[in-house]
Design a protein around this motif. Structure first.
Motif, PDB file in Angstrom:
ATOM      1  N   LEU A   1      -2.094   2.445 -15.217  1.00 33.46           N
ATOM      2  CA  LEU A   1      -1.363   2.642 -13.965  1.00 33.46           C
ATOM      3  C   LEU A   1      -2.133   3.651 -13.128  1.00 33.46           C
ATOM      4  N   LYS A   2      -2.423   3.303 -11.873  1.00 32.82           N
ATOM      5  CA  LYS A   2      -3.144   4.249 -11.006  1.00 32.82           C
ATOM      6  C   LYS A   2      -2.235   4.662  -9.841  1.00 32.82           C
ATOM      7  N   PHE A   3      -2.203   5.937  -9.550  1.00 37.17           N
ATOM      8  CA  PHE A   3      -1.375   6.433  -8.453  1.00 37.17           C
ATOM      9  C   PHE A   3      -2.257   7.142  -7.424  1.00 37.17           C
ATOM     10  N   GLY A   4      -2.177   6.702  -6.159  1.00 36.09           N
ATOM     11  CA  GLY A   4      -3.005   7.251  -5.083  1.00 36.09           C
ATOM     12  C   GLY A   4      -2.433   8.537  -4.507  1.00 36.09           C
ATOM     13  N   GLY A   5      -3.169   9.102  -3.544  1.00 34.22           N
ATOM     14  CA  GLY A   5      -2.867  10.424  -2.994  1.00 34.22           C
ATOM     15  C   GLY A   5      -1.453  10.612  -2.466  1.00 34.22           C
ATOM     16  N   THR A   6      -0.966   9.678  -1.663  1.00 32.42           N
ATOM     17  CA  THR A   6       0.389   9.859  -1.105  1.00 32.42           C
ATOM     18  C   THR A   6       1.453   9.752  -2.194  1.00 32.42           C
TER      19      THR A   6
ATOM     20  N   TYR B   1      -0.771   1.594  -7.925  1.00 33.39           N
ATOM     21  CA  TYR B   1       0.412   2.017  -7.165  1.00 33.39           C
ATOM     22  C   TYR B   1      -0.042   2.768  -5.921  1.00 33.39           C
ATOM     23  N   THR B   2       0.525   2.393  -4.754  1.00 29.60           N
ATOM     24  CA  THR B   2       0.127   3.070  -3.522  1.00 29.60           C
ATOM     25  C   THR B   2       1.332   3.205  -2.600  1.00 29.60           C
ATOM     26  N   ASP B   3       1.069   3.464  -1.298  1.00 31.93           N
ATOM     27  CA  ASP B   3       2.183   3.684  -0.371  1.00 31.93           C
ATOM     28  C   ASP B   3       2.605   2.420   0.359  1.00 31.93           C
ATOM     29  N   VAL B   4       2.039   1.281  -0.002  1.00 36.62           N
ATOM     30  CA  VAL B   4       2.520  -0.021   0.494  1.00 36.62           C
ATOM     31  C   VAL B   4       2.832  -0.879  -0.732  1.00 36.62           C
ATOM     32  N   ASP B   5       3.680  -1.903  -0.529  1.00 38.75           N
ATOM     33  CA  ASP B   5       4.132  -2.642  -1.713  1.00 38.75           C
ATOM     34  C   ASP B   5       3.267  -3.859  -2.020  1.00 38.75           C
ATOM     35  N   GLY B   6       2.018  -3.846  -1.547  1.00 39.66           N
ATOM     36  CA  GLY B   6       1.108  -4.938  -1.878  1.00 39.66           C
ATOM     37  C   GLY B   6       0.021  -5.048  -0.834  1.00 39.66           C
ATOM     38  N   VAL B   7      -0.770  -6.116  -0.945  1.00 37.55           N
ATOM     39  CA  VAL B   7      -1.818  -6.378   0.039  1.00 37.55           C
ATOM     40  C   VAL B   7      -1.200  -7.256   1.126  1.00 37.55           C
ATOM     41  N   TYR B   8      -1.391  -6.862   2.365  1.00 38.85           N
ATOM     42  CA  TYR B   8      -0.827  -7.581   3.504  1.00 38.85           C
ATOM     43  C   TYR B   8      -1.909  -8.370   4.233  1.00 38.85           C
ATOM     44  N   THR B   9      -1.446  -9.282   5.095  1.00 36.54           N
ATOM     45  CA  THR B   9      -2.375 -10.100   5.884  1.00 36.54           C
ATOM     46  C   THR B   9      -3.230  -9.242   6.814  1.00 36.54           C
ATOM     47  N   THR B  10      -2.724  -8.066   7.161  1.00 39.63           N
ATOM     48  CA  THR B  10      -3.562  -7.043   7.797  1.00 39.63           C
ATOM     49  C   THR B  10      -2.892  -5.704   7.553  1.00 39.63           C
ATOM     50  N   ASP B  11      -3.530  -4.612   7.983  1.00 38.87           N
ATOM     51  CA  ASP B  11      -2.949  -3.284   7.744  1.00 38.87           C
ATOM     52  C   ASP B  11      -1.545  -3.211   8.361  1.00 38.87           C
ATOM     53  N   PRO B  12      -0.501  -3.066   7.546  1.00 37.55           N
ATOM     54  CA  PRO B  12       0.865  -3.056   8.101  1.00 37.55           C
ATOM     55  C   PRO B  12       1.130  -1.866   9.017  1.00 37.55           C
ATOM     56  N   ARG B  13       0.249  -0.849   8.965  1.00 36.43           N
ATOM     57  CA  ARG B  13       0.437   0.274   9.886  1.00 36.43           C
ATOM     58  C   ARG B  13       0.061  -0.110  11.304  1.00 36.43           C
ATOM     59  N   ILE B  14      -0.796  -1.131  11.433  1.00 33.68           N
ATOM     60  CA  ILE B  14      -1.221  -1.568  12.768  1.00 33.68           C
ATOM     61  C   ILE B  14      -0.379  -2.743  13.254  1.00 33.68           C
TER      62      ILE B  14
ATOM     63  N   GLU C   1     -13.971  -9.213   0.422  1.00 34.40           N
ATOM     64  CA  GLU C   1     -14.327  -9.196   1.849  1.00 34.40           C
ATOM     65  C   GLU C   1     -13.403  -8.264   2.621  1.00 34.40           C
ATOM     66  N   MET C   2     -12.092  -8.361   2.356  1.00 35.69           N
ATOM     67  CA  MET C   2     -11.132  -7.499   3.070  1.00 35.69           C
ATOM     68  C   MET C   2     -11.515  -6.033   2.862  1.00 35.69           C
ATOM     69  N   ALA C   3     -11.782  -5.681   1.592  1.00 30.92           N
ATOM     70  CA  ALA C   3     -12.077  -4.277   1.271  1.00 30.92           C
ATOM     71  C   ALA C   3     -13.396  -3.860   1.905  1.00 30.92           C
TER      72      ALA C   3
ATOM     73  N   GLY D   1     -13.181  -3.149   5.616  1.00 26.93           N
ATOM     74  CA  GLY D   1     -12.403  -2.020   6.137  1.00 26.93           C
ATOM     75  C   GLY D   1     -11.012  -1.826   5.576  1.00 26.93           C
ATOM     76  N   ALA D   2     -10.420  -2.838   4.906  1.00 25.00           N
ATOM     77  CA  ALA D   2      -9.055  -2.665   4.378  1.00 25.00           C
ATOM     78  C   ALA D   2      -9.112  -1.701   3.202  1.00 25.00           C
ATOM     79  N   LYS D   3      -8.700  -0.461   3.426  1.00 19.19           N
ATOM     80  CA  LYS D   3      -8.989   0.551   2.407  1.00 19.19           C
ATOM     81  C   LYS D   3      -7.954   0.572   1.284  1.00 19.19           C
ATOM     82  N   VAL D   4      -7.111  -0.441   1.226  1.00 17.42           N
ATOM     83  CA  VAL D   4      -6.095  -0.472   0.170  1.00 17.42           C
ATOM     84  C   VAL D   4      -6.726  -0.484  -1.226  1.00 17.42           C
ATOM     85  N   LEU D   5      -7.931  -1.057  -1.353  1.00 17.59           N
ATOM     86  CA  LEU D   5      -8.682  -0.990  -2.624  1.00 17.59           C
ATOM     87  C   LEU D   5     -10.135  -0.650  -2.319  1.00 17.59           C
TER      88      LEU D   5
HETATM   89  P1  ADP Z   1      -3.971   5.495  -1.903  1.00 15.22           P
HETATM   90  O1  ADP Z   1      -3.906   6.907  -1.437  1.00 15.22           O
HETATM   91  O2  ADP Z   1      -2.781   5.083  -2.691  1.00 15.22           O
HETATM   92  O3  ADP Z   1      -5.260   5.147  -2.576  1.00 15.22           O
HETATM   93  P2  ADP Z   1      -4.912   4.300   0.551  1.00 15.22           P
HETATM   94  O4  ADP Z   1      -4.513   5.067   1.775  1.00 15.22           O
HETATM   95  O5  ADP Z   1      -6.300   4.437   0.049  1.00 15.22           O
HETATM   96  O6  ADP Z   1      -3.852   4.612  -0.581  1.00 15.22           O
HETATM   97  O7  ADP Z   1      -4.638   2.727   0.786  1.00 15.22           O
HETATM   98  C1  ADP Z   1      -3.369   2.299   1.194  1.00 15.22           C
HETATM   99  C2  ADP Z   1      -3.367   2.039   2.704  1.00 15.22           C
HETATM  100  O8  ADP Z   1      -4.239   0.955   3.001  1.00 15.22           O
HETATM  101  C3  ADP Z   1      -2.034   1.610   3.278  1.00 15.22           C
HETATM  102  O9  ADP Z   1      -1.224   2.694   3.619  1.00 15.22           O
HETATM  103  C4  ADP Z   1      -2.439   0.780   4.500  1.00 15.22           C
HETATM  104  O10 ADP Z   1      -2.288   1.482   5.707  1.00 15.22           O
HETATM  105  C5  ADP Z   1      -3.918   0.507   4.290  1.00 15.22           C
HETATM  106  N1  ADP Z   1      -4.263  -0.915   4.429  1.00 15.22           N
HETATM  107  C6  ADP Z   1      -5.287  -1.393   5.170  1.00 15.22           C
HETATM  108  N2  ADP Z   1      -5.318  -2.717   5.137  1.00 15.22           N
HETATM  109  C7  ADP Z   1      -4.309  -3.115   4.318  1.00 15.22           C
HETATM  110  C8  ADP Z   1      -3.834  -4.389   3.895  1.00 15.22           C
HETATM  111  N3  ADP Z   1      -4.435  -5.535   4.276  1.00 15.22           N
HETATM  112  N4  ADP Z   1      -2.757  -4.430   3.066  1.00 15.22           N
HETATM  113  C9  ADP Z   1      -2.171  -3.292   2.672  1.00 15.22           C
HETATM  114  N5  ADP Z   1      -2.567  -2.060   3.055  1.00 15.22           N
HETATM  115  C10 ADP Z   1      -3.617  -1.965   3.872  1.00 15.22           C
END
Ligand code: ADP
Ligand code: ASP
Ligand code: MG
Length: 420
Positions: free
Chosen positions: A6-11, A172-185, A202-204, A207-211
């Motif tokens: 289990l991995k837990f990110g900063g937030t 484990y992170t602050d969103v509940d999965g990978v979204y079609t784009t950054d849900p913050r935007i 490719e997503m990562a 720029g998609a920093k979720v992973l």
């Molecule tokens: P952690 O601190 O848990 O490693 P990160 O901030 O590195 O978390 O990654 C999680 C963030 O990635 C989310 O809050 C979200 O804004 C961003 N993000 C960018 N693209 C996506 C995506 N396609 N799906 C989900 N999250 C995304």
């Protein structure tokens, strides 16, 4: 009984209350009889603070000492989580990279994992102990602490899961999965139940920093069953402990995805810079003369556009680099002026790259045209384009990033029906 990482990110570990919540997730899995290793990040904002201190101390700091400083954030969280777990009656012990040991190469600041000896952790599992591992760090061949590059705890987690032959790796992170784009935007973004390794890669990398990119590569190569899920949900809600189908997004082989979409997602990367070399000699070897020294200096060149030469003797060469590499790139270009043979250099910052990703592109035409039309209708100018089999990337002015992401998201029908 299963073996889980289990991995837990900063937030998720931003303060003691959140660390307690994380401990409840861990305890749930331990109580279910599973063997558990936990990988933690530094508390939110901590790594940025540590990096800033290194820069303040000296802009040209030694990479080994940078690693000694920035690795400390994870060390704090690992200890705090172990204390919290012990307080809940869970037998837990913290581990730093060198104690495992998790060995890396010698590229301080951006090290790659070479080898993980999981034998001691497995022995402790036998004694019913939970391992709480400091993410992002390892030990380099020079016997000094190394770090894996920003976002590297994801990679620590997947690598540990591969080494321990874990049944699952939960990010484990602050969103509940990978979204079609950054849900913050784009609040209309949809969560995917599954995404293929190739698309996630490719997503990562776009720029998609979720992973972190490297974590996806490792998951793909070692076939680690990796889920992205939320740490903020009630740890004891129904289904949270589901072994085969936990809530979140599964990163998996393409074959495991039943309904293939034409376009899976939209990613963006800000802080791109563009460099143009004006009137370079149009002769064989010129591209090598320009890009070889940049590569040697470790400058990460991305898009490259060479204009057709009008005169037949000279042409313009334009390329992009991350803004963090701009000063280094300009220094290299200045130094190699005699070999590169240009008249003038221009550079510009504040650009962004938006990308459309989807395996379905392999077999469909017209995907790029849809993107160009969508951007044109919003009055967004396209500066450069690159494509591969499963992605289209477009360079634009940074101020239009959000608008472009939303326009592309809608153009490919990715908006959640009924979302506001
Ligand atoms: P952690 O601190 O848990 O490693 P990160 O901030 O590195 O978390 O990654 C999680 C963030 O990635 C989310 O809050 C979200 O804004 C961003 N993000 C960018 N693209 C996506 C995506 N396609 N799906 C989900 N999250 C995304
Ligand atoms: N703490 C490190 C960072 O902020 C590693 C991570 O969180 O994954 O980059
Ligand atoms: Mg992260």
């Amino acid at each position: 009984m299963a073996r889980l990482v289990l991995k837990f990110g900063g937030t998720s570990v931003a303060d003691i209350a959140r660390i307690r919540n994380v401990a409840r997730h861990v305890k749930r899995e331990v109580d279910a009889g599973h063997q558990v290793a936990v990988v933690v990040s530094a508390m939110s904002g901590k790594t940025n603070e540590l990096v800033a201190w290194c820069r303040e101390a000296s802009p040209m700091h030694d990479a080994r000492e940078y690693d000694a400083v920035v690795a400390s954030g994870e060390q704090v969280t690992a200890g705090l989580l172990a204390i919290t777990l012990q307080n809940m009656g869970v037998n837990a012990r913290s581990w730093q990279g060198w104690q495992i040991p998790l060995r890396t190469d010698g590229a301080h600041g951006a090290a790659r994992i070479a080898e993980i000896d999981g034998s001691e952790l497995v022995r402790r599992f036998g004694e019913g102990q939970v391992a709480v591992i400091a993410g992002f760090q390892g030990i380099a061949p020079d016997n000094r602490i190394s770090t894996l590059g920003r976002g590297g705890s994801d990679t620590s987690a997947v690598a540990v899961a591969a080494a321990l032959k874990a049944d699952r790796c939960d990010i484990y992170t602050d969103v509940d999965g990978v979204y079609t784009t950054d849900p913050r935007i784009e609040p209309k973004a949809r969560r995917m139940s599954r995404i293929s390794f190739e698309e996630m890669l490719e997503m990562a990398s776009l720029g998609a920093k979720v992973l972190q990119v490297r974590s996806v590569e490792l998951a793909m190569v070692h076939k680690v069953r990796t889920f992205v899920r939320s740490s903020f949900e009630d740890p004891d809600a129904p289904g949270m402990g589901d072994l085969l189908n936990p809530p979140g997004t599964l990163i998996c082989d393409e074959e495991e995805i039943v309904e293939q979409q034409l376009v899976t997602g939209i990613a963006y990367a800000r802080d791109e810079a563009q460099i143009s070399l004006r009137r370079v000699a149009d002769r064989p070897g010129i591209a090598a003369a320009i890009f070889a020294p940049l590569a040697e200096a470790g400058v990460n060149v991305d898009m490259i556009v060479q204009n057709i030469s009008e005169s037949g003797s000279s042409t313009d060469m334009t390329f992009t680099v991350p803004v963090a590499d701009l000063a280094k790139a300009n220094a290299v270009i200045e130094k190699a002026k005699a070999d590169m043979r240009y008249d003038a250099v221009q550079s510009e910052q504040g650009l962004a790259k938006v990308s459309v990703i989807g395996i379905g592109m392999r077999s469909h035409t017209g995907v790029a045209a849809t993107a160009f039309t969508a951007l044109a209708s919003r009055g967004i100018n396209i500066r450069a384009i690159t494509t591969s089999e499963i992605k289209i990337s477009i360079l634009i002015d940074g101020e239009y990033t959000e608008l472009a992401v939303r326009a592309l998201h809608a153009a490919y029908g990715l908006d959640r029906a009924g979302a506001v």
